[in-house]
Enzyme design. Structure first.
Site, PDB file in Angstrom:
ATOM      1  N   CYS A   9       0.865  -1.189   0.000  1.00 52.01           N
ATOM      2  CA  CYS A   9       0.000   0.000   0.000  1.00 52.01           C
ATOM      3  C   CYS A   9       0.893   1.228   0.000  1.00 52.01           C
ATOM      4  O   CYS A   9       2.063   1.140  -0.401  1.00 52.01           O
ATOM      5  CB  CYS A   9      -0.985  -0.018   1.170  1.00 52.01           C
ATOM      6  SG  CYS A   9      -0.237   0.016   2.811  1.00 52.01           S
ATOM      7  N   ARG A  15      -3.400  -0.633   5.383  1.00 53.20           N
ATOM      8  CA  ARG A  15      -3.999  -1.706   4.582  1.00 53.20           C
ATOM      9  C   ARG A  15      -3.094  -2.920   4.400  1.00 53.20           C
ATOM     10  O   ARG A  15      -3.511  -4.062   4.662  1.00 53.20           O
ATOM     11  CB  ARG A  15      -4.410  -1.156   3.199  1.00 53.20           C
ATOM     12  CG  ARG A  15      -5.546  -0.169   3.249  1.00 53.20           C
ATOM     13  CD  ARG A  15      -5.689   0.605   1.958  1.00 53.20           C
ATOM     14  NE  ARG A  15      -4.554   1.506   1.739  1.00 53.20           N
ATOM     15  CZ  ARG A  15      -4.374   2.254   0.671  1.00 53.20           C
ATOM     16  NH1 ARG A  15      -5.248   2.193  -0.326  1.00 53.20           N
ATOM     17  NH2 ARG A  15      -3.327   3.050   0.564  1.00 53.20           N
ATOM     18  N   ASP A 123      -8.246   4.034   0.997  1.00 50.02           N
ATOM     19  CA  ASP A 123      -7.262   4.352   2.026  1.00 50.02           C
ATOM     20  C   ASP A 123      -8.006   4.830   3.275  1.00 50.02           C
ATOM     21  O   ASP A 123      -8.678   5.862   3.232  1.00 50.02           O
ATOM     22  CB  ASP A 123      -6.346   5.453   1.491  1.00 50.02           C
ATOM     23  CG  ASP A 123      -5.189   5.742   2.428  1.00 50.02           C
ATOM     24  OD1 ASP A 123      -5.269   5.355   3.606  1.00 50.02           O
ATOM     25  OD2 ASP A 123      -4.217   6.358   1.981  1.00 50.02           O
TER      26      ASP A 123
HETATM   27  P1  4NP Z   1      -1.827   2.807   4.082  1.00 49.23           P
HETATM   28  O1  4NP Z   1      -2.452   4.174   4.639  1.00 49.23           O
HETATM   29  O2  4NP Z   1      -1.269   3.137   2.719  1.00 49.23           O
HETATM   30  O3  4NP Z   1      -3.006   1.895   3.991  1.00 49.23           O
HETATM   31  O4  4NP Z   1      -0.784   2.371   5.066  1.00 49.23           O
HETATM   32  C1  4NP Z   1      -1.705   5.345   4.737  1.00 49.23           C
HETATM   33  C2  4NP Z   1      -0.922   5.561   5.830  1.00 49.23           C
HETATM   34  C3  4NP Z   1      -0.200   6.730   5.940  1.00 49.23           C
HETATM   35  C4  4NP Z   1      -0.267   7.685   4.943  1.00 49.23           C
HETATM   36  C5  4NP Z   1      -1.053   7.461   3.838  1.00 49.23           C
HETATM   37  C6  4NP Z   1      -1.771   6.289   3.727  1.00 49.23           C
HETATM   38  N1  4NP Z   1       0.450   8.894   5.074  1.00 49.23           N
HETATM   39  O5  4NP Z   1       0.273   9.772   4.208  1.00 49.23           O
HETATM   40  O6  4NP Z   1       1.226   9.057   6.023  1.00 49.23           O
END
Ligand code: 4NP
Length: 159
Positions: A9, A15, A123
């Site tokens: 991800c 995720r 997300d």
């Molecule tokens: P992930 O969610 O891609 O599902 O782990 C996110 C976690 C952090 C960030 C973006 C998406 N961030 O911008 O820090």
């Protein structure tokens, strides 16, 4: 040799850690190795997000052994199958692929439930707990289908 599966991800804290934990719970660890990574570098060495840890725990999974790491081009060599959570992850991962063979390893994880529809796992980072429930259910279903294919030998080290 084990079949190696990488879940990807953006942050590797919401995720893909859930996808890693769920798939691990459904496969024989002697036969299948599962890991996760993020295309971004924001959360290297961090624990999964508390909300992912909580929804996993609610479903009897402990994902607190995981730490964030960034996806690299070497992962194309190390892994047989690379499941990305959304179309943006897909673009970012494909941009690092050294050749067509590597590109073929990359798949949108929800195509395991809705073949060819290219649907995103939303997300949940900026949303509430309901987003994590929703993500968990989607990943549970997708990983069930991946585990079934692995068991039947429909996907493995070379296909
Ligand atoms: P992930 O969610 O891609 O599902 O782990 C996110 C976690 C952090 C960030 C973006 C998406 N961030 O911008 O820090």
């Amino acid at each position: 040799m084990k079949t190696k599966v990488l879940m990807v991800c953006l942050g590797n804290i919401c995720r893909s850690p859930l996808a890693e934990g769920i798939l691990k719970s459904k496969v024989n660890p002697q036969k299948v190795y599962v890991e996760s990574a993020g295309t971004g570098d924001y959360h290297i060495d961090e624990l999964p997000d508390k909300r992912s840890v909580a929804i996993a725990k609610k479903n009897n999974l402990d994902i607190t052994d995981q730490r964030g790491r960034q996806f690299t081009a070497e992962d194309f060599e190390a892994f047989d199958h690379i499941y990305v959570m959304d179309n943006s992850n897909y673009e970012n991962v494909i941009a690092l692929a050294p050749n067509k063979e590597a590109e073929k390893k990359v798949k949108l994880i929800l195509n395991e439930i809705f073949p060819g529809e290219n649907v995103d796992v939303p997300d949940p980072y900026f949303g509430g707990d309901h987003g994590f429930e929703n993500v968990y259910q989607m990943l549970e279903e997708a990983c069930e289908n991946i585990a079934r294919k692995l068991k039947k030998g429909l996907i493995g080290e070379s296909n």
